[in-house]
Design an enzyme around this catalytic site. Sequence first.
Site, short mmCIF file in Angstrom:
data_model
loop_
_atom_site.label_atom_id
_atom_site.label_comp_id
_atom_site.label_asym_id
_atom_site.label_seq_id
_atom_site.Cartn_x
_atom_site.Cartn_y
_atom_site.Cartn_z
N TRP A 90 7.94 9.04 -2.45
CA TRP A 90 9.14 9.70 -2.91
C TRP A 90 9.26 10.93 -3.56
O TRP A 90 10.40 11.38 -3.89
CB TRP A 90 9.95 8.54 -3.55
CG TRP A 90 10.17 7.35 -2.91
CD1 TRP A 90 9.87 6.03 -2.92
CD2 TRP A 90 11.25 7.08 -1.59
NE1 TRP A 90 10.07 5.19 -2.10
CE2 TRP A 90 10.87 5.69 -1.27
CE3 TRP A 90 11.89 7.94 -1.00
CZ2 TRP A 90 11.51 5.40 -0.21
CZ3 TRP A 90 12.71 7.47 0.33
CH2 TRP A 90 12.57 6.35 0.66
N TRP A 130 13.32 4.19 -4.03
CA TRP A 130 13.26 3.01 -3.07
C TRP A 130 13.90 1.95 -4.23
O TRP A 130 13.58 1.87 -5.10
CB TRP A 130 12.00 2.50 -2.88
CG TRP A 130 11.63 1.02 -2.77
CD1 TRP A 130 10.95 0.39 -3.67
CD2 TRP A 130 11.65 0.35 -1.65
NE1 TRP A 130 10.70 -0.90 -3.24
CE2 TRP A 130 11.26 -0.99 -1.96
CE3 TRP A 130 12.43 0.64 -0.30
CZ2 TRP A 130 11.44 -1.90 -1.05
CZ3 TRP A 130 12.54 -0.47 0.74
CH2 TRP A 130 12.09 -1.86 0.30
N THR A 177 4.66 5.18 -10.78
CA THR A 177 6.08 4.85 -10.38
C THR A 177 6.46 4.27 -11.51
O THR A 177 6.04 3.54 -12.53
CB THR A 177 6.06 3.67 -9.22
OG1 THR A 177 5.52 4.32 -8.11
CG2 THR A 177 7.44 3.37 -8.68
N ASP A 206 9.36 7.67 -8.02
CA ASP A 206 7.90 7.97 -8.31
C ASP A 206 8.03 9.28 -9.16
O ASP A 206 8.94 9.76 -9.50
CB ASP A 206 7.64 8.35 -6.92
CG ASP A 206 7.16 7.40 -6.07
OD1 ASP A 206 7.03 6.20 -6.51
OD2 ASP A 206 7.15 7.48 -4.72
N ASP A 229 5.63 -0.80 -5.11
CA ASP A 229 4.34 -0.63 -4.36
C ASP A 229 3.75 0.72 -4.82
O ASP A 229 4.22 1.77 -4.59
CB ASP A 229 4.46 -0.39 -2.93
CG ASP A 229 3.35 0.03 -2.05
OD1 ASP A 229 2.20 0.29 -2.79
OD2 ASP A 229 3.35 0.16 -0.99
N TYR A 231 1.93 12.53 -5.52
CA TYR A 231 2.33 11.55 -6.13
C TYR A 231 1.41 11.06 -7.49
O TYR A 231 0.05 10.93 -7.19
CB TYR A 231 2.45 10.38 -5.01
CG TYR A 231 2.36 8.91 -5.95
CD1 TYR A 231 3.60 8.38 -6.26
CD2 TYR A 231 1.41 7.94 -5.72
CE1 TYR A 231 3.74 7.10 -6.79
CE2 TYR A 231 1.57 6.62 -6.27
CZ TYR A 231 2.95 6.42 -6.91
OH TYR A 231 2.98 4.89 -7.47
N ASN A 262 8.92 0.41 1.19
CA ASN A 262 8.49 1.01 -0.10
C ASN A 262 7.04 1.71 -0.07
O ASN A 262 6.76 2.36 -1.05
CB ASN A 262 8.32 -0.09 -1.41
CG ASN A 262 7.42 -1.12 -0.90
OD1 ASN A 262 6.58 -0.85 -0.06
ND2 ASN A 262 7.16 -2.25 -1.78
N ASP A 263 6.64 1.88 1.03
CA ASP A 263 5.30 2.51 1.28
C ASP A 263 5.54 4.08 1.74
O ASP A 263 5.06 4.29 2.73
CB ASP A 263 4.36 1.72 2.50
CG ASP A 263 3.02 2.03 2.32
OD1 ASP A 263 2.58 2.58 1.33
OD2 ASP A 263 2.29 1.79 3.40
N1 ABN Z 1 6.37 5.06 -3.52
C1 ABN Z 1 4.77 4.89 -3.93
C2 ABN Z 1 4.07 5.60 -2.87
C3 ABN Z 1 3.62 6.61 -2.93
C4 ABN Z 1 2.82 7.26 -2.03
C5 ABN Z 1 2.22 6.44 -0.92
C6 ABN Z 1 2.77 5.17 -0.90
C7 ABN Z 1 3.63 4.80 -1.73
#
Ligand code: ABN
Length: 179
Positions: free
Chosen positions: A156, A105, A168, A124, A80, A165, A152-153
């Site tokens: 990280w 994740w 990934t 991430d 994700d 972020y 997974n939302d």
């Molecule tokens: N692990 C990916 C992610 C990053 C920020 C918000 C949601 C998902």
Amino acid sequence: MTIIDRWFARTARRLAQHTSRRSFLARFGVAIAGGAALPLLPVARPAGAAPREPAPGEPDPTSPEGDPNACTYWRYCAVDGFLSSCCGGTHTSCPPGTEMSAITWLGTCRNPADGKDYVISYNDCCGKDICGRCFCQRNEGDKPVYYTHKSNDINWCMGTESSIYNSTVAVVVGVATES
Ligand code: ABN
């Protein structure tokens, strides 16, 4: 005199009437010089793109499951996020200027090359603005975010210098031994 001979004679006469020797030579020279320069022009040669060999244990890179730039790549079954491979990094390395999160994740994906299940770590990449390219959300095994450890939302980018972020990666951790 055949009809062809007469046509050539007529065309030659007309050409001679309308063209001075000097202008004919000038045009002839340009044609010769231009023709000689043509082989020097750049040419797109498809032969330069050698066929890509599959990496050991990986599916054919020209197939949807074998292309790390495509969301259909086998390792992305539970991802994700934005694919690092579209953001200046690769599927296993973060883009320059970002830092890979240590907390991740995990998912389990089947590799079509050997039919085995592998544990995949979705780390991430942190420290640069969100990439915005190749968003991929496949979510196999994902649970709602209130099961934090099964969702997974989550960003990280924790314990990294920056919590911003970017994208990934999908790193193989090992073969999954239990279903
Ligand atoms: N692990 C990916 C992610 C990053 C920020 C918000 C949601 C998902």
